[in-house]
Write a protein that holds these residues in place. Structure first.
Motif, PDB file in Angstrom:
ATOM      1  N   SER A   4       0.815  -1.211   0.000  1.00 19.30           N
ATOM      2  CA  SER A   4       0.000   0.000   0.000  1.00 19.30           C
ATOM      3  C   SER A   4       0.851   1.265   0.000  1.00 19.30           C
ATOM      4  N   LEU A  24      -3.208   5.418  -2.388  1.00 19.86           N
ATOM      5  CA  LEU A  24      -3.203   4.023  -2.815  1.00 19.86           C
ATOM      6  C   LEU A  24      -4.163   3.187  -1.964  1.00 19.86           C
ATOM      7  N   CYS A  25      -4.137   3.455  -0.649  1.00 24.27           N
ATOM      8  CA  CYS A  25      -5.047   2.720   0.239  1.00 24.27           C
ATOM      9  C   CYS A  25      -6.498   2.965  -0.147  1.00 24.27           C
ATOM     10  N   THR A  65      -2.822   0.589   8.462  1.00 23.87           N
ATOM     11  CA  THR A  65      -1.757   0.675   7.466  1.00 23.87           C
ATOM     12  C   THR A  65      -1.152   2.076   7.447  1.00 23.87           C
ATOM     13  N   PRO A 121       3.441   3.053  -2.684  1.00 23.64           N
ATOM     14  CA  PRO A 121       3.991   2.857  -4.032  1.00 23.64           C
ATOM     15  C   PRO A 121       5.472   2.461  -3.955  1.00 23.64           C
ATOM     16  N   TYR A 128       0.856   9.625  -0.785  1.00 24.85           N
ATOM     17  CA  TYR A 128       0.843   8.551  -1.785  1.00 24.85           C
ATOM     18  C   TYR A 128       0.214   7.280  -1.208  1.00 24.85           C
ATOM     19  N   SER A 129       0.637   6.926  -0.003  1.00 18.71           N
ATOM     20  CA  SER A 129       0.085   5.717   0.604  1.00 18.71           C
ATOM     21  C   SER A 129      -1.412   5.864   0.827  1.00 18.71           C
ATOM     22  N   LEU A 159      -7.277   1.016  -3.204  1.00 21.85           N
ATOM     23  CA  LEU A 159      -7.418  -0.411  -2.900  1.00 21.85           C
ATOM     24  C   LEU A 159      -8.739  -0.690  -2.194  1.00 21.85           C
ATOM     25  N   VAL A 199      -0.464   2.334  -8.828  1.00 18.01           N
ATOM     26  CA  VAL A 199       0.938   2.436  -8.413  1.00 18.01           C
ATOM     27  C   VAL A 199       1.796   2.814  -9.608  1.00 18.01           C
ATOM     28  N   TYR A 232      -8.309  -1.589   8.731  1.00 19.91           N
ATOM     29  CA  TYR A 232      -7.007  -1.945   8.167  1.00 19.91           C
ATOM     30  C   TYR A 232      -6.363  -0.766   7.472  1.00 19.91           C
TER      31      TYR A 232
END
Ligand SMILES: Nc1ncnc2c1ncn2[C@@H]1O[C@H](COP(=O)(O)OP(=O)(O)OP(=O)(O)O)[C@@H](O)[C@H]1O
Ligand SMILES: [Mg+2]
Lengths: 366, 341, 309
Positions: free
Chosen positions: B184, C284-285, C15, B186, C280-281, C288, C239, C11
């Motif tokens: 998670s 992305l999370c 994360t 990149p 960024y994370s 997802l 990504v 989660y």
């Protein structure tokens, strides 16, 4: 059509598959008829070409298939001469099919009601609501309980037996003339098998369809079929009525199949299975393909292919043993017992309807 | 019917079991192939994979061969020969004949630089270094980075995946969660962070790439392991009390090999791509060392006027990536019985 | 479903927490301070700047402060632009990145689906070959190489598009193409493989046996079944786009977070790097999580049981 009692006439069908190793001669000159309203069982070991036969009728063969000769007459039209587009008219309307594995033959992402209704919308141009209403009726007919509430469920919400009922509903929704069932119960457990078979018989009466019933299990044939064709290595080797095949078999391969079938009065010991394996269809042997596994093989079996010998008007077998010059052989004990039973049955029959033809001698004849 | 045909006397002699057996064996058995043979046959039929294999072999031989014989010293600066375009003897096509367009006129750059007798097949860069030698050098560095990183990545991924899949249960769940967390963020961000910490350079690039790209391998290996471990021979080995490590090497690894090989073919171009990106950004390999990424970065600065300086490394990079991808595809098709024709 | 959602969101938070913690302590390992880039300063000036960045507190306090700030979107002050909070830097730059990122994703996935589906439907024909070549090239050519080529040939030589500027939609075309190529190629490959698989399945045979036409089979059965799994690769594609954007934004001088990231890395602007890493994370999370939920919605097998995998 040669005979207007026939709904389907398959003549001299030959199908090859092109593979890297050469041509697999999967169907080697197969001919048979399907009568209106009857159930014809096609029986044979795995790889004998049963499925290829049905796929050829449906026009759904694999891309590497090559139909080298033959004709399939349905209502005076040769299906083999039809284009892909034209075949779509027949599929699901005149000829429908039930597949072997109900776990994989339903679209996992479509509601089952819609899946059942689809053939109506395709062939009858029906609107969705109307088609769904009819699908609901069909669901009830094939015995899906609580059909109203389940019409919007997805396949994974049903058990294997229920799914096969759904597949049957799909096949029958257009009241097809011909229903092809390719091992419809092989993937199910025994109790469910019986239910599905009963359902098929029941529905056959209701919607008067002819059935081609494919199986490698002679056990289920007895209760289902009117006539039986035995297939071996891409050929039909014997065909006749159920009684003829079960009680008066002539081909050593049929003997083998029957001997390896569990019966109520068989001792429950080990069943003898036919030794050896089917021949390689890339390069089929000359003569009788069964010779190498045949304990009764004759010299000529290795040289020349046996023609069909007539046993009765309805019963033919392709084995040199039926040739007048052939030595008399004694079939396996079990088969002898069957034949004796058959003779008794015939006698009883004759006794009942006195003024009929004399008893047919079922020893080596002609 | 057929019985009217007259047949020879002895036609109806029974034949005995031995003769029948002979009948069977006389026939040439169908070419039955083992799994590996079958895969090999299919790989051989795959032209793309074959050409890729040959191309890669050539690239490897040239890149590593240039350690021994190189047309020029890749680092030899020669300002008077700076920015000469590509000149391949015997080819008169513009772009490969040492000419370039200056102020609307096509001139012979080599003559102008007083180097008529010389030729640089890919031209020279802004310092007059032979581009071909630099591309070979850069390719070598890129390949080394990619291969070493992939080796580490493979070791980590396979071990992690096998362990996770073998243990199952809680350990597996936790290990999979860890992968999810890694996934998670990149990749490139993590790589950059790691390189900042480790100081830019070849080693840190290798470590950074290896540490971030094993997750895919781990997942595939885990899935496969879970499938295999239920198989009878493994269960038998377990009940016989064979040591887990021995089971892993003797039974598991051979069955995982196709998954591992295929995935490796896709990991390598990925690593090459990351290295190139890093060097392109400016935190990868730095001068006078060269990699395909730094060459691209150098070339891109002058792309408007001297496009060949970027075209050559771009071409080589793309060819290498393409070859690995095609080879990976070919291997996957070869190992996958479903694609049987 | 609600329970599943709650679990997934938990989660996601976990994360992000781990990501923040890890980046914070990783950054603490780094050499250099905000002063590295500046001329010699007097002791008192240094003390003042340390105070300003909170560097004089114990590490665990700094961590807690950072965490508390990060939750509220406050990532401290940039080293490079000492008067700018990182959050301002990011929020003013995220727009362009999101725009070209989303455009690239949409373009790539849609065209990819078309290319892949046609390839599968006409297996081993020239259409298929072309589709395969397109996708293998798209995967093999790095986006930054493509970016330079596009910029030079379509932008400079042909003059169709502006280069190295940022304004309206027209400025986004080339970067979108450069960034969209890989997602296009990847989804084309994925869809082709999926569809070839689906087309050989039993339920497609049954659909044909029903008398559906070729297009009917594709449209009613094959497409949906092969497109649903495509959702699972949207995360990895995101990504890919994020990675590509760092270089592509640079090439086209797009004032986005990718360009900022590279700049910050080159100037050791740690607070900004940290902030960007977290952003960024986070993105992305979210992708997802979103794809997970979407998968659950469109795939009936998951919808009912309420769990993925
Ligand atoms: N597409 C194909 N390409 C090559 N050979 C094929 C193909 N389809 C079928 N065959 C071959 O044709 C022969 C007959 O196959 P078929 O599926 O009809 O057997 P079957 O009698 O239905 O057996 P089963 O009881 O296992 O279903 C087999 O030898 C098979 O290998
Ligand atoms: Mg079959």
């Amino acid at each position: 059509m040669e005979n207007d009692k026939n709904i389907l006439e398959v003549r001299n069908l030959q199908v090859n598959f092109k593979t890297y190793a050469g041509d697999v001669k999967a169907i080697r000159n197969v001919s048979f008829d399907l009568r209106k309203g009857e159930t014809l069982a096609i029986v044979g070991e795995s790889g004998s070409g049963k499925s290829v036969t049905t796929r050829t009728i449906m026009g759904l063969n694999a891309r590497n298939a090559d139909i080298t000769s033959g004709s399939i007459l349905y209502k005076d039209q040769d299906l083999l001469k039809k284009s892909d587009k034209e075949m779509e008219q027949f599929r699901g309307q005149d000829i429908a099919e039930i597949f072997q594995d109900p776990m994989t033959s339903l679209d996992p992402t479509m509601k089952i009601g819609k899946q059942i209704a689809e053939p109506l919308m395709v062939h009858k141009g029906m609107k969705k609501e109307k088609a769904l209403a009819q699908a609901l009726e069909m669901m009830k007919l094939v015995g899906i309980t609580d059909a109203e509430n389940r019409i919007n469920d997805y396949p994974h919400q049903f058990s294997g037996g229920m799914r096969q009922r759904i597949v049957i509903a799909i096949a029958l929704i257009n009241y097809p003339e011909i229903l092809i069932a390719d091992e419809p119960t092989t993937a199910l457990d025994v109790t469910i098998q019986a239910q599905i078979l009963n359902l098929m018989k029941e529905l056959q009466d209701k919607i008067s369809t002819s059935i081609i019933f494919i199986t490698h299990d002679l056990g289920v044939v007895a209760g289902m079929a009117d006539r039986v064709a035995v297939m071996y290595a891409g050929k039909i080797v014997e065909y006749g009525t159920v009684d003829e095949i079960f009680y008066n078999p002539k081909h050593p391969y049929t003997w083998g199949l029957l001997s390896s079938m569990p019966t109520l009065d068989s001792s429950g010991d080990e069943l003898p299975s036919i030794p050896g394996t089917p021949p390689d269809l890339l390069d089929p042997p000359t003569g009788d393909a069964f010779a190498a596994r045949n304990a009764y093989a004759l010299k000529i079996d290795t040289e020349q292919e046996p023609p069909f010998f007539k046993v009765s008007d309805t019963h033919y077998a392709a084995t040199w043993l039926l040739h007048p010059d052939a030595p008399k052989v004694t079939p396996p004990a079990q088969i002898v017992a069957r034949q004796k039973k058959y003779a008794e049955m015939q006698q009883a029959l004759v006794a009942k309807q006195r003024p009929s033809v004399p008893v047919e001698e079922e020893e080596e004849q002609q | 019917m057929a019985d009217t045909v007259k047949l020879p006397e002895d036609s109806f002699k029974r034949i005995n079991a031995d003769d029948r057996a002979a009948l069977d064996s006389e026939k040439i058995a169908a070419p039955s192939l083992t799994f590996a043979q079958d895969a090999w046959r299919r790989l051989r039929k795959n032209k793309g994979a074959w050409v890729s294999l040959i191309v890669l072999a050539i690239v490897f031989i040239m890149a590593f061969g240039s350690l021994v014989v190189s047309p020029h010293n890749p680092n030899a600066v020669n300002p008077s020969y700076a920015n000469l375009p590509s000149k391949i003897p015997g080819i008169g096509i513009n772009g490969f004949n040492g000419t370039l367009v200056q102020a609307g006129q096509r001139i012979d750059a080599y003559k102008q630089a007083g180097a008529s007798s010389k030729f640089y097949i890919m031209g020279t860069d802004y310092l007059g270094r032979d581009l071909f030698s630099r591309v070979l050098y850069g390719t070598r560095i890129s390949l080394i980075i990619a291969l070493v990183a992939t080796l580490f990545d493979l070791t980590i991924g396979v071990t992690y995946g096998m362990f996770s899949g073998w243990k199952g249960g809680r350990i597996d769940t936790i290990m999979q969660r860890i992968i999810e967390i890694i996934l998670s963020i990149p990749n490139l961000v993590v790589i950059v962070l790691l390189i900042l910490i480790l100081k830019p350079g070849m080693t840190s690039i290798i470590i950074a790439i290896a540490l971030t790209s094993w997750t895919n391998m781990a997942r595939l290996v885990r899935a496969q392991t879970m499938e295999i471990k239920e198989q009878e021979y493994i269960l038998a080995a377990r009940t016989l009390g064979e040591r887990p490590l021995k089971i892993a090497f003797k039974h598991l690894l051979p069955n995982l090999s196709s998954v591992i090989i295929i995935n490796t073919m896709f990991t390598i171009p990925n690593a090459i791509f990351f290295e190139a990106t890093l060097s392109y950004i400016g935190i990868g390999i730095s001068s006078p060392q060269a990699s395909l990424g730094t060459l691209l970065n150098d070339g891109q600065k002058n792309f408007q006027f001297l496009p060949y300086q970027m075209w050559w490394p771009a071409l080589i990079l793309s060819i290498i990536m393409l070859a690995f991808n095609l080879l990976g595809d070919g291997l996957r098709d070869a190992f996958d019985p479903r694609t049987k024709e | 479903m609600a329970k599943y959602l709650a679990k997934r969101i938990f989660y996601l938070i976990l994360t992000l927490f781990i990501v923040i913690t890890l980046t914070f302590f990783l950054m603490k390992l780094l050499p250099g301070t905000p002063l590295t880039n500046q001329a010699k300063l007097s002791k008192s000036q240094i003390a003042l700047i340390y105070e300003q960045y909170g560097l004089n507190k114990p590490v665990w306090q700094q961590y807690l402060l950072y965490l508390a700030g990060a939750v509220r979107g406050n990532f401290g002050t940039s080293f490079q632009f000492s008067d700018q909070p990182v959050s301002y830097l990011l929020s003013s730059r995220i727009g362009p990145s999101l725009q070209i990122g989303l455009q690239a994703m949409i373009l790539g996935v849609i065209v990819g689906i078309i290319v892949g589906a046609f390839g599968a439907m006409r297996q081993n024909s020239w259409v298929d070959t072309t589709a395969t070549v397109v996708s293998i090239l798209g995967i093999s050519i790095p986006s930054f190489v493509l970016a330079v080529l596009l910029q030079y040939y379509l932008g400079l030589k042909l003059g169709w598009f502006p280069i190295a500027e940022w304004g309206g939609f027209i400025y986004t075309v080339l970067p979108t193409l450069a960034l969209g190529a890989t997602p296009l190629a990847e989804s084309a490959r994925f869809v082709r493989t999926e569809m070839v698989d689906v087309l050989s399945s039993d339920y497609i045979e049954l659909a044909k046996a029903k008398g559906l036409s070729r297009t009917g089979v594709i449209y009613h059965h094959a497409l949906r079944n092969s497109l649903i799994p495509l959702i699972t690769i949207v995360g990895p594609l995101a990504v890919n786009i994020m990675t590509g954007s760092m270089v592509v934004e640079n090439i086209f001088s797009i004032p986005g977070i990718g360009e900022q990231f590279v700049k910050s890395v080159l100037t050791n602007d740690y607070p900004t790097i940290m902030g960007l890493t977290i952003i960024y994370s986070f993105m992305l999370c979210v992708v997802l999580l979103f794809t997970d939920i979407l998968y659950g919605i469109v795939d009936p097998r998951i919808r009912i049981t309420g769990k993925a995998n």
